[in-house]
Scaffold this motif. Structure first.
Motif, PDB file in Angstrom:
ATOM      1  N   THR A  73       0.834  -1.208   0.000  1.00 47.19           N
ATOM      2  CA  THR A  73       0.000   0.000   0.000  1.00 47.19           C
ATOM      3  C   THR A  73       0.864   1.251   0.000  1.00 47.19           C
ATOM      4  OG1 THR A  73      -1.752  -1.171   1.181  1.00 47.19           O
ATOM      5  CG2 THR A  73      -1.820   1.233   1.244  1.00 47.19           C
ATOM      6  N   LEU A  74       1.921   1.232   0.788  1.00 48.21           N
ATOM      7  CA  LEU A  74       2.836   2.380   0.833  1.00 48.21           C
ATOM      8  C   LEU A  74       3.514   2.610  -0.510  1.00 48.21           C
ATOM      9  CD1 LEU A  74       4.537   1.780   4.308  1.00 48.21           C
ATOM     10  CD2 LEU A  74       2.782   3.484   3.741  1.00 48.21           C
ATOM     11  N   LEU A  75       3.773   1.526  -1.243  1.00 46.63           N
ATOM     12  CA  LEU A  75       4.456   1.644  -2.533  1.00 46.63           C
ATOM     13  C   LEU A  75       3.523   2.017  -3.679  1.00 46.63           C
ATOM     14  CD1 LEU A  75       6.855  -1.461  -2.434  1.00 46.63           C
ATOM     15  CD2 LEU A  75       7.512   0.948  -2.286  1.00 46.63           C
ATOM     16  N   LYS A  76       2.310   1.460  -3.655  1.00 48.09           N
ATOM     17  CA  LYS A  76       1.457   1.540  -4.840  1.00 48.09           C
ATOM     18  C   LYS A  76       0.297   2.534  -4.736  1.00 48.09           C
ATOM     19  CE  LYS A  76       3.533  -1.765  -7.185  1.00 48.09           C
ATOM     20  NZ  LYS A  76       2.803  -2.962  -7.589  1.00 48.09           N
ATOM     21  N   VAL A  77      -0.182   2.811  -3.537  1.00 51.50           N
ATOM     22  CA  VAL A  77      -1.393   3.635  -3.392  1.00 51.50           C
ATOM     23  C   VAL A  77      -0.997   5.062  -3.014  1.00 51.50           C
ATOM     24  CG1 VAL A  77      -3.576   3.919  -2.178  1.00 51.50           C
ATOM     25  CG2 VAL A  77      -2.720   1.617  -2.685  1.00 51.50           C
TER      26      VAL A  77
ATOM     27  N   ARG B 273     -12.819   0.337  -5.364  1.00 49.93           N
ATOM     28  CA  ARG B 273     -12.112   1.591  -5.068  1.00 49.93           C
ATOM     29  C   ARG B 273     -10.604   1.406  -5.184  1.00 49.93           C
ATOM     30  NH1 ARG B 273     -13.101   3.630   0.580  1.00 49.93           N
ATOM     31  NH2 ARG B 273     -11.736   5.292  -0.209  1.00 49.93           N
ATOM     32  N   LEU B 274     -10.110   0.269  -4.722  1.00 47.52           N
ATOM     33  CA  LEU B 274      -8.670   0.006  -4.799  1.00 47.52           C
ATOM     34  C   LEU B 274      -8.225  -0.117  -6.243  1.00 47.52           C
ATOM     35  CD1 LEU B 274      -5.971  -0.579  -3.419  1.00 47.52           C
ATOM     36  CD2 LEU B 274      -6.648  -2.997  -3.275  1.00 47.52           C
ATOM     37  N   ARG B 275      -9.012  -0.832  -7.051  1.00 47.10           N
ATOM     38  CA  ARG B 275      -8.643  -0.947  -8.472  1.00 47.10           C
ATOM     39  C   ARG B 275      -8.660   0.419  -9.142  1.00 47.10           C
ATOM     40  NH1 ARG B 275     -10.440  -5.424 -12.637  1.00 47.10           N
ATOM     41  NH2 ARG B 275      -8.275  -6.006 -12.270  1.00 47.10           N
ATOM     42  N   ALA B 276      -9.647   1.211  -8.840  1.00 46.51           N
ATOM     43  CA  ALA B 276      -9.722   2.536  -9.455  1.00 46.51           C
ATOM     44  C   ALA B 276      -8.535   3.400  -9.061  1.00 46.51           C
ATOM     45  CB  ALA B 276     -11.024   3.216  -9.048  1.00 46.51           C
ATOM     46  N   ALA B 277      -8.028   3.206  -7.860  1.00 48.58           N
ATOM     47  CA  ALA B 277      -6.881   3.997  -7.407  1.00 48.58           C
ATOM     48  C   ALA B 277      -5.586   3.526  -8.036  1.00 48.58           C
ATOM     49  CB  ALA B 277      -6.770   3.932  -5.891  1.00 48.58           C
TER      50      ALA B 277
END
Length: 285
Positions: free
Chosen positions: A170-174, A264-268
């Protein structure tokens, strides 16, 4: 030199017999100390003349007689000479439960026991379904397909490792702060429920004479206040029953939250023009 049969209990003519008997008369010597003492006696004997040698042997025989006399007066070997008690013989075994009596009495408490088991079963059911949804979270964060994500999931064979991987990815990708906060809240929800889950899934259960399940005891070492003990023993009372119900409801809510969060995660992670109609498709490409 002739051995003294009365004191040494031998009929040979061997200097080493006298030395060996004296060595063995000391209290539980080690092999190293036996060799040193024997060497010490040999060096003394070598340094003596014939007359002194006879006196030395008589002195050694006298010491042996004194030791044997003291042993007989003391009723044989002293406590120090006795072999230490075998721990397997000293440690008592638990008393065998009266299974037949417990089973008869348990018929009267079956309802309460079955209610507890049903709550534990629901906990297992809800937890497994929720944790399996982490496969889709990993699929999106790793940018891979479902099968590859399942391989990663199964390779990390503890919940802690899986959640830590999700947190770091999450820290790397979002980059969206709101999505990050939502995913952090999901991870926290798993961690909170996992503590209660471990209390019931990694424990043994105590049953009283009426067949009631009264306590759980964790099957691991617990450190509290700098002290280590085996098994944190807790009563199964109304407070813990209510905690089980609460965790079950929290897992149900977490399940719905996860399903709502995946799009929501995919959209982000995926630009809108790369997703069909700008909506999340959890089947992968």
């Amino acid at each position: 030199m002739t051995c003294n049969k009365a004191s040494l209990g031998c009929c040979c003519t061997c200097d080493k017999s006298c030395v060996g008997t004296l060595v063995m008369s000391r209290k539980r010597p080690s092999r190293h100390s036996e060799d040193q003492f024997a060497l010490f006696l040999e060096r003394i004997r070598d340094s003596l003349g014939d007359e002194d040698d006879a006196k030395f042997n008589e002195a050694v025989s006298s010491l042996i007689r004194q030791h044997q006399s003291q042993s007989l007066q003391g009723g044989g070997a002293s406590n120090d000479d006795r072999a230490p008690a075998d721990p397997l013989r000293r440690e008592p075994l638990p008393e065998r439960p009266a299974f037949e009596a417990i089973e008869r009495a348990a018929m009267q408490t079956a309802g309460k026991r079955q209610a507890l088991m049903a709550l534990i079963g629901l906990l297992v059911f809800s937890w497994s379904n929720n944790e399996s949804l982490l496969i889709y979270v990993l699929m999106l964060l790793l940018g891979t397909d479902e099968k590859a994500a399942a391989v990663v999931y199964s390779t990390l064979n503890t919940t802690r490792a899986r959640l830590e991987l999700v947190r770091r990815l999450t820290l790397l990708k979002v980059t969206d702060p709101a999505v990050r906060r939502s995913l952090d809240a999901i991870v926290d929800g798993f961690n909170d429920a996992n503590r209660t889950r471990n209390e019931f899934l990694h424990a043994m259960y105590s049953v009283n004479e009426r067949g009631e399940i009264t306590h759980t005891q964790m099957m691991r070492f617990v450190e509290k206040g700098g002290r280590i003990s085996f098994g944190d023993r807790q009563p199964i009372d109304e407070e813990r029953i209510n905690k089980l119900r609460q965790v079950q409801q929290e897992l149900r809510t977490l399940n719905r939250t996860l399903w709502d969060f995946l799009p929501r995660l995919r959209a982000a992670l995926v630009p809108a023009d790369e997703s069909p109609d700008g909506e999340a498709d959890l089947r992968g490409k």
